[in-house]
Design a protein around this motif. Structure first.
Motif, PDB file in Angstrom:
ATOM      1  N   VAL A  24      -2.290  -8.782  -5.712  1.00  0.00           N
ATOM      2  CA  VAL A  24      -1.457  -8.032  -6.647  1.00  0.00           C
ATOM      3  C   VAL A  24      -0.449  -7.236  -5.836  1.00  0.00           C
ATOM      4  N   MET A  25       0.803  -7.345  -6.233  1.00  0.00           N
ATOM      5  CA  MET A  25       1.853  -6.574  -5.599  1.00  0.00           C
ATOM      6  C   MET A  25       2.300  -5.491  -6.565  1.00  0.00           C
ATOM      7  N   ALA A  26       2.289  -4.258  -6.091  1.00  0.00           N
ATOM      8  CA  ALA A  26       2.750  -3.123  -6.884  1.00  0.00           C
ATOM      9  C   ALA A  26       4.034  -2.588  -6.262  1.00  0.00           C
ATOM     10  N   THR A  27       4.988  -2.240  -7.100  1.00  0.00           N
ATOM     11  CA  THR A  27       6.196  -1.560  -6.640  1.00  0.00           C
ATOM     12  C   THR A  27       6.330  -0.275  -7.432  1.00  0.00           C
ATOM     13  N   TYR A  28       6.801   0.764  -6.763  1.00  0.00           N
ATOM     14  CA  TYR A  28       6.989   2.036  -7.432  1.00  0.00           C
ATOM     15  C   TYR A  28       7.859   2.940  -6.577  1.00  0.00           C
ATOM     16  N   THR A  29       8.282   4.054  -7.167  1.00  0.00           N
ATOM     17  CA  THR A  29       8.981   5.085  -6.416  1.00  0.00           C
ATOM     18  C   THR A  29       8.090   6.307  -6.369  1.00  0.00           C
ATOM     19  N   MET A  30       8.253   7.081  -5.310  1.00  0.00           N
ATOM     20  CA  MET A  30       7.458   8.295  -5.155  1.00  0.00           C
ATOM     21  C   MET A  30       8.260   9.325  -4.377  1.00  0.00           C
ATOM     22  N   ASN A  31       7.841  10.577  -4.474  1.00  0.00           N
ATOM     23  CA  ASN A  31       8.441  11.654  -3.694  1.00  0.00           C
ATOM     24  C   ASN A  31       7.412  12.178  -2.713  1.00  0.00           C
ATOM     25  N   SER A  32       7.875  12.465  -1.513  1.00  0.00           N
ATOM     26  CA  SER A  32       7.034  13.062  -0.484  1.00  0.00           C
ATOM     27  C   SER A  32       7.905  14.022   0.317  1.00  0.00           C
ATOM     28  N   GLU A  33       7.475  15.263   0.375  1.00  0.00           N
ATOM     29  CA  GLU A  33       8.207  16.289   1.108  1.00  0.00           C
ATOM     30  C   GLU A  33       9.674  16.354   0.674  1.00  0.00           C
ATOM     31  N   GLY A  34       9.898  16.231  -0.632  1.00  0.00           N
ATOM     32  CA  GLY A  34      11.240  16.359  -1.180  1.00  0.00           C
ATOM     33  C   GLY A  34      12.126  15.134  -1.026  1.00  0.00           C
ATOM     34  N   ARG A  35      11.593  14.048  -0.537  1.00  0.00           N
ATOM     35  CA  ARG A  35      12.371  12.820  -0.358  1.00  0.00           C
ATOM     36  C   ARG A  35      11.808  11.719  -1.247  1.00  0.00           C
ATOM     37  N   GLY A  36      12.705  10.870  -1.752  1.00  0.00           N
ATOM     38  CA  GLY A  36      12.280   9.756  -2.584  1.00  0.00           C
ATOM     39  C   GLY A  36      12.128   8.487  -1.771  1.00  0.00           C
ATOM     40  N   TYR A  37      11.118   7.684  -2.126  1.00  0.00           N
ATOM     41  CA  TYR A  37      10.832   6.442  -1.413  1.00  0.00           C
ATOM     42  C   TYR A  37      10.585   5.305  -2.389  1.00  0.00           C
ATOM     43  N   PHE A  38      11.051   4.103  -2.020  1.00  0.00           N
ATOM     44  CA  PHE A  38      10.637   2.867  -2.665  1.00  0.00           C
ATOM     45  C   PHE A  38       9.386   2.410  -1.926  1.00  0.00           C
ATOM     46  N   VAL A  39       8.363   2.025  -2.672  1.00  0.00           N
ATOM     47  CA  VAL A  39       7.127   1.556  -2.050  1.00  0.00           C
ATOM     48  C   VAL A  39       6.750   0.218  -2.664  1.00  0.00           C
ATOM     49  N   THR A  40       6.331  -0.701  -1.807  1.00  0.00           N
ATOM     50  CA  THR A  40       5.798  -1.984  -2.239  1.00  0.00           C
ATOM     51  C   THR A  40       4.465  -2.170  -1.541  1.00  0.00           C
ATOM     52  N   GLN A  41       3.409  -2.443  -2.314  1.00  0.00           N
ATOM     53  CA  GLN A  41       2.076  -2.638  -1.746  1.00  0.00           C
ATOM     54  C   GLN A  41       1.476  -3.929  -2.252  1.00  0.00           C
ATOM     55  N   VAL A  42       0.812  -4.622  -1.345  1.00  0.00           N
ATOM     56  CA  VAL A  42       0.069  -5.822  -1.694  1.00  0.00           C
ATOM     57  C   VAL A  42      -1.417  -5.493  -1.545  1.00  0.00           C
ATOM     58  N   TYR A  43      -2.194  -5.805  -2.567  1.00  0.00           N
ATOM     59  CA  TYR A  43      -3.634  -5.566  -2.586  1.00  0.00           C
ATOM     60  C   TYR A  43      -4.334  -6.911  -2.557  1.00  0.00           C
ATOM     61  N   LEU A  44      -5.220  -7.106  -1.580  1.00  0.00           N
ATOM     62  CA  LEU A  44      -5.976  -8.349  -1.511  1.00  0.00           C
ATOM     63  C   LEU A  44      -7.313  -8.100  -0.840  1.00  0.00           C
ATOM     64  N   SER A  45      -8.131  -9.122  -0.827  1.00  0.00           N
ATOM     65  CA  SER A  45      -9.470  -9.013  -0.255  1.00  0.00           C
ATOM     66  C   SER A  45      -9.514  -9.705   1.098  1.00  0.00           C
ATOM     67  N   GLU A  46     -10.174  -9.045   2.039  1.00  0.00           N
ATOM     68  CA  GLU A  46     -10.438  -9.668   3.336  1.00  0.00           C
ATOM     69  C   GLU A  46     -11.898  -9.403   3.680  1.00  0.00           C
ATOM     70  N   ASN A  47     -12.653 -10.466   3.777  1.00  0.00           N
ATOM     71  CA  ASN A  47     -14.092 -10.352   4.050  1.00  0.00           C
ATOM     72  C   ASN A  47     -14.785  -9.411   3.070  1.00  0.00           C
ATOM     73  N   GLY A  48     -14.368  -9.470   1.786  1.00  0.00           N
ATOM     74  CA  GLY A  48     -14.995  -8.668   0.747  1.00  0.00           C
ATOM     75  C   GLY A  48     -14.609  -7.200   0.742  1.00  0.00           C
ATOM     76  N   LYS A  49     -13.608  -6.826   1.524  1.00  0.00           N
ATOM     77  CA  LYS A  49     -13.134  -5.439   1.585  1.00  0.00           C
ATOM     78  C   LYS A  49     -11.669  -5.397   1.170  1.00  0.00           C
ATOM     79  N   LEU A  50     -11.267  -4.258   0.600  1.00  0.00           N
ATOM     80  CA  LEU A  50      -9.878  -4.070   0.192  1.00  0.00           C
ATOM     81  C   LEU A  50      -8.971  -3.973   1.411  1.00  0.00           C
ATOM     82  N   ARG A  51      -7.886  -4.691   1.349  1.00  0.00           N
ATOM     83  CA  ARG A  51      -6.855  -4.637   2.380  1.00  0.00           C
ATOM     84  C   ARG A  51      -5.521  -4.425   1.680  1.00  0.00           C
TER      85      ARG A  51
END
Length: 146
Positions: A92-119
């Motif tokens: 699953v790929m998630a995209t979103y925007t977020m703020n950190s320390e007053g700055r805005g960021y585009f974030v893209t994350q891929v969620y998958l399984s590796e050896n039964g653990k979240l990666r």
């Protein structure tokens, strides 16, 4: 030893560090990579949380809906999720925007399984950045990160 064609990510396990053949990208540590000018960053995290492989698109879609709700609860904005096919599982790929320390960021994350653990494989760039690394990074995360 695992080898990847195109990535730059943080490993928190004993797995091998990943090489990134993107022109101009540099390793900050053996497992965190930044683009020329540091406009984009890629990181891989091997979690200890159990996470079974997503065997079907339906599984990935269901996880994506839960992930979207969780990210929105954490005040992430413009959240989208999509199922993406990988070699032997769905991710699953998630995209979103977020703020950190007053700055805005585009974030893209891929969620998958590796050896039964979240990666997770995460790419981020400042919202004000007009560097082409953002497009290249998102394309990698959409099609090549596994």
């Amino acid at each position: 030893m695992r080898r990847f064609v195109w990535t730059g990510l943080l490993m928190l396990s004993t797995a091998s560090a990943i090489n990134i053949p993107l022109e101009g990208w540099t390793s900050i540590t053996p497992t965190v990579w930044v683009s020329t000018g540091s406009a984009c960053l890629l990181r891989e995290t091997q979690h200890t949380k159990p996470f079974e492989p997503l065997a079907t698109r339906l599984d990935a879609d269901a996880f994506g809906r839960k992930l979207k709700a969780a990210l929105e609860e954490q005040k992430m904005k413009e959240v989208t999720t999509e199922a993406t096919s990988r070699l032997n599982q769905w991710a699953v790929m998630a995209t979103y925007t977020m703020n950190s320390e007053g700055r805005g960021y585009f974030v893209t994350q891929v969620y998958l399984s590796e050896n039964g653990k979240l990666r997770t494989i995460t790419g981020s760039s400042r919202i004000t950045s007009d560097d082409t690394c953002t497009f290249k990074m998102r394309e990698f995360l959409r099609y090549g990160a596994y």
